[in-house]
Design a protein around this motif. Structure first.
Motif, mmCIF file in Angstrom:
data_model
loop_
_atom_site.group_PDB
_atom_site.id
_atom_site.type_symbol
_atom_site.label_atom_id
_atom_site.label_comp_id
_atom_site.label_asym_id
_atom_site.label_seq_id
_atom_site.Cartn_x
_atom_site.Cartn_y
_atom_site.Cartn_z
ATOM 1 N N TRP A 340 -21.539 57.783 27.019
ATOM 2 C CA TRP A 340 -22.711 57.691 26.002
ATOM 3 C C TRP A 340 -24.051 58.127 26.778
ATOM 4 N N ASP A 343 -24.077 61.662 26.637
ATOM 5 C CA ASP A 343 -24.637 61.998 25.174
ATOM 6 C C ASP A 343 -26.129 62.018 24.922
ATOM 7 N N LYS B 20 -30.863 53.281 23.555
ATOM 8 C CA LYS B 20 -30.802 54.011 22.301
ATOM 9 C C LYS B 20 -31.433 53.244 21.218
ATOM 10 N N LYS B 104 -15.157 52.723 21.202
ATOM 11 C CA LYS B 104 -16.322 52.999 21.974
ATOM 12 C C LYS B 104 -16.100 54.198 22.578
ATOM 13 N N PHE B 107 -16.340 57.483 20.409
ATOM 14 C CA PHE B 107 -17.487 57.409 19.497
ATOM 15 C C PHE B 107 -18.634 58.285 20.173
ATOM 16 N N PHE B 109 -22.116 58.918 20.534
ATOM 17 C CA PHE B 109 -23.098 58.059 20.750
ATOM 18 C C PHE B 109 -24.170 58.339 19.907
ATOM 19 N N GLU B 110 -24.349 59.652 20.084
ATOM 20 C CA GLU B 110 -25.745 59.883 18.951
ATOM 21 C C GLU B 110 -25.675 59.554 17.536
#
Lengths: 560, 126
Positions: A340, A343, B20, B104, B107, B109-110
């Motif tokens: 993440w 990302d 995020k 997760k 996945f 994330f964006e």
């Protein structure tokens, strides 16, 4: 009448009559003379002159009497003597003769007969004796011949008996030999049996041997402990009476589904790992068992079940699965974190990145993705290996599924300038399959083709039905699999020598997982390949649907 | 401004969520446990809940059930975000009333914002 005369009685009577007669004559004469004398003396008119004459007559008479008396007396005596002697001689001779013969007879000599020389009493006796002698003689002869015959017979019997005796002797010797051999064999057998018993009773697994009626013949020590009963209690009873079996859900396994029963029917080895043994005392525990037929000259003579308490292994297995599950989950969390944030950086969430930073970040992402993939594989593999995968069947439109899967890889294909041609038979019916698993299989075939085909290569995917099977093929024009490696390609962690240098990343698990999945669901998988020409991987599934919900999955075995 | 409760026990992931979602202008309440999520619901009704499954005190399944059984909260759409990904886990979550399920580690994330927005609008349509 003559006979009358010849008898001894008559002779004797005659003799004595004669003697009596003579005596009578003598007496008569004597009496006569004396009477005469008396007459002479008794004359009444006696004259003296006459008297001298009368005395002379008397003297003459007396002298006559004296002479005759003497003569008669002597004569009579001589006569009586002679007669007596003759008679006694004659009688005694006869009797002596008689006595001799009889004596000889008594000594057993039957040869001589008496001379029958008269018809009198002795003669009759002689006759009778002769008859007796004859009879005796005959009898003896008869008996003698009979005896001889009997003797001959007896001799023959004796010979026979001797022969029999000899052969019995020989038999006895050979029997003694046999007996000795049997004793030796027995001794050896005892030793062997003792060895067998020692082995049987010292192995850790329980062992039951049963006959073709499934009655227990042998129960070893470990078996006694596991079953909770002594062998004396078990031997002779039906296997069903000794212990019960149930599955994980507690459903009792019926007689005809019991492994030993199946062994009898099929003469094949039956192995089970999912049954629970139910003891007579109520205790139950999972067992691992191998049940085999005892074959003698191809005929089934009995069955053997070797079993062990599987609780520990099951527990270890459960722990392993839980561990892998947990570990994988645990690993995924930090992986998610890396992924993440990478990302976000790539996406510019923390500010713009220069090209080099972007490249580095992308490399981090790539590595992370591989790790995620690996963790996913490990998780799947451990679940399939421990039989925990649940196969969920759905009637599936194969064409649509293929479209979905291929949509995901379009990017990679474009990147390598490759082309993907899809050919799905539109007449394919809905097939019952576990979409999640089959998608993985398809994905694996496709990504392998993309990876191991150089830029500009061609990949063909075909799906069709044949003989009630769904067949899916993925062909490429890639590097191929060298002959030497083809047998190992489905092995866990195996990567072909020829591509390892070209494509450094690859877990070596993809095909292993494919094989596990396909085989767990009742299908087949394989490939054809030629080095530097290309490879075609295929799998087939029964149209009627995959095996569903099976928990008995093959463990990791060295593959074809 | 979309209100969101995120229940996630891992601190690193929590920071990612915060980075995020706050940036995207969400009214975010970040909690570390299902227990806390329930407590927060007492005074903050979100438009959507992002729920982890493995949490120390009260896990996601239990929290999910409780939320869906509560008349005040049962209509809030819930996305389960977990690293448990087996069919039975997904199945269970969906049966308990989850609107969506994401794994997760798989996945991107964006696409989180996109996903949240789509679920919320889907829910508003219903």
């Amino acid at each position: 009448m003559l006979q009358r005369f010849s008898t001894i009685r008559f002779k004797l009577i005659f003799s004595f009559l004669l003697i009596a007669f003579l005596s009578g004559v003598i007496g008569f004469f004597t009496i006569n003379s004396t009477q005469d004398i008396s007459n002479q003396l008794n004359a009444e008119n006696l004259e003296i002159s006459d008297s001298k004459q009368r005395i002379l007559i008397v003297q003459k008479n007396i002298a006559r009497i004296k002479l005759v008396s003497i003569g008669l007396t002597v004569g009579a005596v001589i006569f009586i003597l002679i007669t007596g002697l003759l008679i006694s001689y004659w009688i005694s001779r006869k009797i002596t003769n008689f006595a001799n013969i009889v004596q000889k007879l008594s000594l057993g000599n039957l040869g001589e007969n008496l001379d029958v020389d008269s018809n009198d009493e002795l003669g009759k006796l002689q006759d009778a004796l002769n008859t007796i002698i004859d009879r005796l003689s005959q009898t003896y002869k008869y008996l003698g011949s009979k005896l001889r015959v009997k003797n001959l017979e007896l001799e023959v019997r004796l010979e026979e008996l001797e022969r029999v005796n000899k052969s019995l002797s020989t038999s006895k010797k050979s029997m003694q030999d046999v007996l000795r051999q049997v004793e030796e064999s027995n001794a050896l057998l005892s030793i062997e049996k003792a060895k067998d018993d020692a082995i049987l009773n010292n192995i850790g697994e329980g062992l039951i041997v049963a006959d073709t009626n499934l009655r227990v013949i042998v129960l070893n020590r470990a078996g006694e402990l596991m079953l909770g009963m002594k062998r004396e209690e078990a031997v002779g009873k039906l296997v069903y009476e000794v212990y019960g079996l149930c599955d994980e859900s507690g459903n009792i396994i019926e007689a005809k589904n019991r492994p030993l029963y199946k062994v009898l029917q099929t003469k094949q080895i039956v192995a089970t790992s999912d049954f629970f043994m139910m003891r007579k005392d109520g205790v139950s525990f999972p067992i691992l068992s191998t049940n085999s037929p005892i074959l003698i000259n191809e005929k089934i003579a009995g069955v053997i079940s070797v079993f062990k308490d599987f609780s520990k292994e099951k527990q270890v297995d459960r722990m392993k699965t839980e561990f892998i599950s947990l570990a994988s989950h645990q690993l995924r969390t930090p992986l998610s974190g890396i992924s993440w944030f990478t990302d976000m950086l790539i996406h510019g969430d923390a500010g713009a990145v220069n090209n080099e930073q972007l490249e580095f970040l992308q490399n981090i992402k790539k590595s992370t993705d591989r790790m995620v993939e690996l963790v996913g594989f490990l998780l799947n593999i451990s679940r399939i290996e421990s039989g925990h995968i649940t196969i969920e069947l759905e009637p599936t439109d194969v064409k649509k599924m293929i479209e979905d899967v291929t949509a995901d890889i379009q990017v990679s294909i474009k990147q390598k300038g490759q082309s993907l041609i899809i050919n799905t038979d539109s007449k394919l019916p809905l097939v019952n399959l576990d979409q999640k698993l089959i998608r993985q299989v398809l994905m694996n075939f496709l990504t392998n083709s993309i990876k191991y085909t150089p830029k500009g290569g061609e990949i063909n995917l075909t799906a069709y039905g044949q003989n009630n099977q769904l067949i899916v093929k993925v062909s490429d024009t890639g590097y191929g699999i060298p002959k030497a490696e083809q047998s190992k390609i489905f092995q866990k962690f195996y990567r072909g020598v020829n591509i390892v240098k070209i494509e450094t990343h690859g877990t070596g698990l993809g095909l292993y997982l494919v094989k596990l999945i396909i085989e767990a669901t009742g299908g087949k998988t394989g490939f054809e390949s030629e080095e530097n020409k290309g490879t075609t991987f295929w799998f087939s599934l029964p149209m009627t649907g995959m095996k569903s919900g099976e928990k008995e999955v093959a463990l990791d075995t060295p593959s074809n | 401004m979309i209100k969101i409760i995120v229940a996630e026990d891992d601190d690193v992931l929590g920071i990612a969520y915060k980075a995020k979602l706050s940036r995207a202008g969400f009214d975010l309440r970040l909690v570390g446990d299902g227990d806390e999520a329930i407590k927060t619901l007492a005074e903050f009704i979100p438009d959507i809940i992002l729920l982890d499954l493995i949490m120390p005190i009260k896990d996601g399944f239990t929290a999910l059930k409780e939320i869906k059984e509560n008349s005040l909260w049962k209509d809030i759409p819930i996305i389960v975000a977990s690293n448990l990904g087996q069919p039975e886990d997904i199945d269970r979550a969906m049966k308990l009333g989850a609107a969506d399920y994401i794994i997760k580690s798989d996945f991107a994330f964006e696409s989180l914002i996109e996903k949240i927005n789509s679920v919320v609008s889907q829910h508003n349509v219903n």
